[in-house]
Design an enzyme around this catalytic site. Structure first.
Site, PDB file in Angstrom:
ATOM      1  CE  LYS A  13     -52.844  -0.388   4.207  1.00 18.71           C
ATOM      2  NZ  LYS A  13     -51.629   0.176   3.588  1.00 18.71           N
ATOM      3  NE  ARG A  88     -56.441   2.643  -0.153  1.00 16.69           N
ATOM      4  CZ  ARG A  88     -55.810   1.483   0.044  1.00 16.69           C
ATOM      5  NH1 ARG A  88     -56.394   0.491   0.661  1.00 16.69           N
ATOM      6  NH2 ARG A  88     -54.582   1.338  -0.379  1.00 16.69           N
ATOM      7  NE  ARG A 127     -46.213  -5.515  -1.536  1.00 18.60           N
ATOM      8  CZ  ARG A 127     -47.063  -4.550  -1.238  1.00 18.60           C
ATOM      9  NH1 ARG A 127     -47.628  -4.509  -0.048  1.00 18.60           N
ATOM     10  NH2 ARG A 127     -47.330  -3.613  -2.106  1.00 18.60           N
ATOM     11  NE  ARG A 160     -50.044  -4.978  -4.328  1.00 15.60           N
ATOM     12  CZ  ARG A 160     -50.458  -4.313  -3.245  1.00 15.60           C
ATOM     13  NH1 ARG A 160     -50.507  -4.925  -2.077  1.00 15.60           N
ATOM     14  NH2 ARG A 160     -50.815  -3.063  -3.332  1.00 15.60           N
ATOM     15  NE  ARG A 171     -49.969   1.281  -4.066  1.00 17.38           N
ATOM     16  CZ  ARG A 171     -49.133   0.259  -3.897  1.00 17.38           C
ATOM     17  NH1 ARG A 171     -48.312  -0.101  -4.878  1.00 17.38           N
ATOM     18  NH2 ARG A 171     -49.108  -0.398  -2.772  1.00 17.38           N
TER      19      ARG A 171
HETATM   20  P1  AP5 Z   1     -47.199  -4.820   3.615  1.00 16.53           P
HETATM   21  O1  AP5 Z   1     -47.627  -5.477   4.873  1.00 16.53           O
HETATM   22  O2  AP5 Z   1     -47.524  -5.484   2.322  1.00 16.53           O
HETATM   23  O3  AP5 Z   1     -47.722  -3.297   3.601  1.00 16.53           O
HETATM   24  P2  AP5 Z   1     -49.170  -2.725   3.297  1.00 16.53           P
HETATM   25  O4  AP5 Z   1     -49.374  -1.571   4.222  1.00 16.53           O
HETATM   26  O5  AP5 Z   1     -50.207  -3.796   3.318  1.00 16.53           O
HETATM   27  O6  AP5 Z   1     -48.926  -2.163   1.839  1.00 16.53           O
HETATM   28  P3  AP5 Z   1     -49.855  -2.218   0.544  1.00 16.53           P
HETATM   29  O7  AP5 Z   1     -48.973  -1.896  -0.614  1.00 16.53           O
HETATM   30  O8  AP5 Z   1     -50.645  -3.493   0.479  1.00 16.53           O
HETATM   31  O9  AP5 Z   1     -50.813  -1.047   0.844  1.00 16.53           O
HETATM   32  P4  AP5 Z   1     -51.770  -0.344  -0.104  1.00 16.53           P
HETATM   33  O10 AP5 Z   1     -52.625   0.356   0.864  1.00 16.53           O
HETATM   34  O11 AP5 Z   1     -51.104   0.490  -1.122  1.00 16.53           O
HETATM   35  O12 AP5 Z   1     -52.390  -1.550  -0.981  1.00 16.53           O
HETATM   36  P5  AP5 Z   1     -53.815  -2.254  -0.992  1.00 16.53           P
HETATM   37  O13 AP5 Z   1     -53.601  -3.651  -1.414  1.00 16.53           O
HETATM   38  O14 AP5 Z   1     -54.561  -1.982   0.233  1.00 16.53           O
HETATM   39  O15 AP5 Z   1     -45.607  -4.575   3.709  1.00 16.53           O
HETATM   40  C1  AP5 Z   1     -44.867  -4.132   2.576  1.00 16.53           C
HETATM   41  C2  AP5 Z   1     -43.513  -4.861   2.502  1.00 16.53           C
HETATM   42  O16 AP5 Z   1     -42.730  -4.460   3.612  1.00 16.53           O
HETATM   43  C3  AP5 Z   1     -43.598  -6.404   2.575  1.00 16.53           C
HETATM   44  O17 AP5 Z   1     -42.596  -6.947   1.738  1.00 16.53           O
HETATM   45  C4  AP5 Z   1     -43.282  -6.731   4.028  1.00 16.53           C
HETATM   46  O18 AP5 Z   1     -42.616  -7.996   4.149  1.00 16.53           O
HETATM   47  C5  AP5 Z   1     -42.335  -5.596   4.413  1.00 16.53           C
HETATM   48  N1  AP5 Z   1     -42.511  -5.168   5.792  1.00 16.53           N
HETATM   49  C6  AP5 Z   1     -43.676  -5.049   6.504  1.00 16.53           C
HETATM   50  N2  AP5 Z   1     -43.442  -4.609   7.744  1.00 16.53           N
HETATM   51  C7  AP5 Z   1     -42.086  -4.426   7.847  1.00 16.53           C
HETATM   52  C8  AP5 Z   1     -41.234  -3.972   8.898  1.00 16.53           C
HETATM   53  N3  AP5 Z   1     -41.706  -3.644  10.112  1.00 16.53           N
HETATM   54  N4  AP5 Z   1     -39.882  -3.907   8.637  1.00 16.53           N
HETATM   55  C9  AP5 Z   1     -39.393  -4.262   7.406  1.00 16.53           C
HETATM   56  N5  AP5 Z   1     -40.151  -4.715   6.385  1.00 16.53           N
HETATM   57  C10 AP5 Z   1     -41.489  -4.780   6.605  1.00 16.53           C
HETATM   58  O19 AP5 Z   1     -54.530  -1.469  -2.193  1.00 16.53           O
HETATM   59  C11 AP5 Z   1     -54.075  -1.599  -3.517  1.00 16.53           C
HETATM   60  C12 AP5 Z   1     -54.987  -0.817  -4.443  1.00 16.53           C
HETATM   61  O20 AP5 Z   1     -56.335  -1.369  -4.380  1.00 16.53           O
HETATM   62  C13 AP5 Z   1     -55.169   0.664  -4.122  1.00 16.53           C
HETATM   63  O21 AP5 Z   1     -54.145   1.461  -4.682  1.00 16.53           O
HETATM   64  C14 AP5 Z   1     -56.554   0.951  -4.738  1.00 16.53           C
HETATM   65  O22 AP5 Z   1     -56.460   1.089  -6.139  1.00 16.53           O
HETATM   66  C15 AP5 Z   1     -57.319  -0.326  -4.440  1.00 16.53           C
HETATM   67  N6  AP5 Z   1     -58.015  -0.285  -3.146  1.00 16.53           N
HETATM   68  C16 AP5 Z   1     -57.787  -1.086  -2.057  1.00 16.53           C
HETATM   69  N7  AP5 Z   1     -58.605  -0.746  -1.041  1.00 16.53           N
HETATM   70  C17 AP5 Z   1     -59.365   0.289  -1.495  1.00 16.53           C
HETATM   71  C18 AP5 Z   1     -60.363   1.097  -0.898  1.00 16.53           C
HETATM   72  N8  AP5 Z   1     -60.764   0.905   0.382  1.00 16.53           N
HETATM   73  N9  AP5 Z   1     -60.924   2.086  -1.640  1.00 16.53           N
HETATM   74  C19 AP5 Z   1     -60.550   2.281  -2.928  1.00 16.53           C
HETATM   75  N10 AP5 Z   1     -59.583   1.578  -3.549  1.00 16.53           N
HETATM   76  C20 AP5 Z   1     -59.003   0.582  -2.838  1.00 16.53           C
HETATM   77 MG    MG Z   2     -51.522  -4.633   1.913  1.00 20.85          MG
END
Ligand code: AP5
Ligand code: MG
Length: 215
Positions: A13, A88, A127, A160, A171
């Site tokens: 994402k 979410r 990552r 992270r 997660r």
């Molecule tokens: P990346 O692009 O970082 O993936 P991502 O989907 O953004 O993964 P996240 O870990 O950020 O998602 P998340 O939903 O758990 O975390 P968030 O920060 O939103 O890609 C991952 C890796 O793969 C990278 O190294 C990239 O280079 C590689 N990659 C990407 N595409 C690739 C491909 N096609 N091929 C190969 N490699 C690839 O949330 C974190 C925390 O915040 C949550 O757990 C929660 O506690 C809180 N939070 C955030 N939003 C909310 C909400 N709306 N409500 C409540 N709590 C929330």
């Molecule tokens: Mg992300």
């Protein structure tokens, strides 16, 4: 154009939202990034959110809805925005719909990134994120030219706090219980474009831009 990126942790994402944001000129609104900034700055909200994030649990709907409402009201969102990691939960989706309808706006497309579980665990373990500009790398799939330094701004790359394997599995479980139902919710609204997130990063972006009509 108002776009949502939906998908499990590690589905890409953030990587794709950044690319599409640069291509189409709409801001990327990542609730995860905003919460991590609040943790770094040790604001009262950040201090409360940290324990939930480190445990792989969601932060409360009220807190997240509040920060997104405030962000969407800023002038740079007027032509469009890309939501990364929000909504979410169903209450978040309902709150988003009412916030947008107060502004006479609506969601135009929901990009649903599909990936398999073992690949996302590998992706997240490798990552690295730039502390200064937020650019994301992967030690194997998308490495920086110089180990642990950002190609764009020279900032340090970090791992992270919530990226330990056990927390990542938690997660993923939270995603399937609380967030996956949103795919159905937005499918019923006729908004979902499913994209195979297992392809190379540039192939995924090409497909997203194609379905959004920007390519
Ligand atoms: P990346 O692009 O970082 O993936 P991502 O989907 O953004 O993964 P996240 O870990 O950020 O998602 P998340 O939903 O758990 O975390 P968030 O920060 O939103 O890609 C991952 C890796 O793969 C990278 O190294 C990239 O280079 C590689 N990659 C990407 N595409 C690739 C491909 N096609 N091929 C190969 N490699 C690839 O949330 C974190 C925390 O915040 C949550 O757990 C929660 O506690 C809180 N939070 C955030 N939003 C909310 C909400 N709306 N409500 C409540 N709590 C929330
Ligand atoms: Mg992300």
């Amino acid at each position: 154009m108002n776009i949502i990126f939906l998908g499990p942790p590690g589905s890409g994402k953030g990587t794709q939202a950044k690319i599409v944001s640069e291509r189409l000129g709409f801001p990327q609104i990542s609730t995860g990034d905003m919460l991590r900034a609040a943790v770094r700055e040790q604001t009262p909200m950040g201090l409360k959110a940290k324990s939930m994030m480190d445990a792989g649990q969601l932060v409360s709907d009220a807190v997240v809805i509040g920060i997104v409402r405030e962000r969407l009201s800023r002038s740079d969102c007027q032509k469009g925005f890309i939501l990364d990691g929000f909504p979410r939960t169903l209450p978040q989706a309902h709150a988003l719909r009412s916030a947008l309808s107060e502004m006479n706006r609506q969601i135009d497309a929901v990009i649903s990134l599909e990936v398999d579980e073992e690949s996302v665990v590998r992706r997240i373990a490798g990552r690295r994120t730039c502390r200064d500009c937020g650019k994301m790398y992967h030690v194997e799939y998308d490495p920086p030219a110089v180990v642990d330094l950002c190609d764009v701004c020279g900032g340090d790359l970090f791992l992270r706090d919530d990226d330990k394997e056990e927390t990542v599995r938690r997660r993923l479980q939270v995603y399937s219980e609380q967030t996956a139902p949103l795919v159905d919710y937005y499918t019923k609204a006729g908004l979902v474009c499913t994209v195979d997130g297992m392809q190379d990063i540039s192939e995924v972006s090409d497909q997203i831009l194609k379905v959004l009509g920007g390519n």
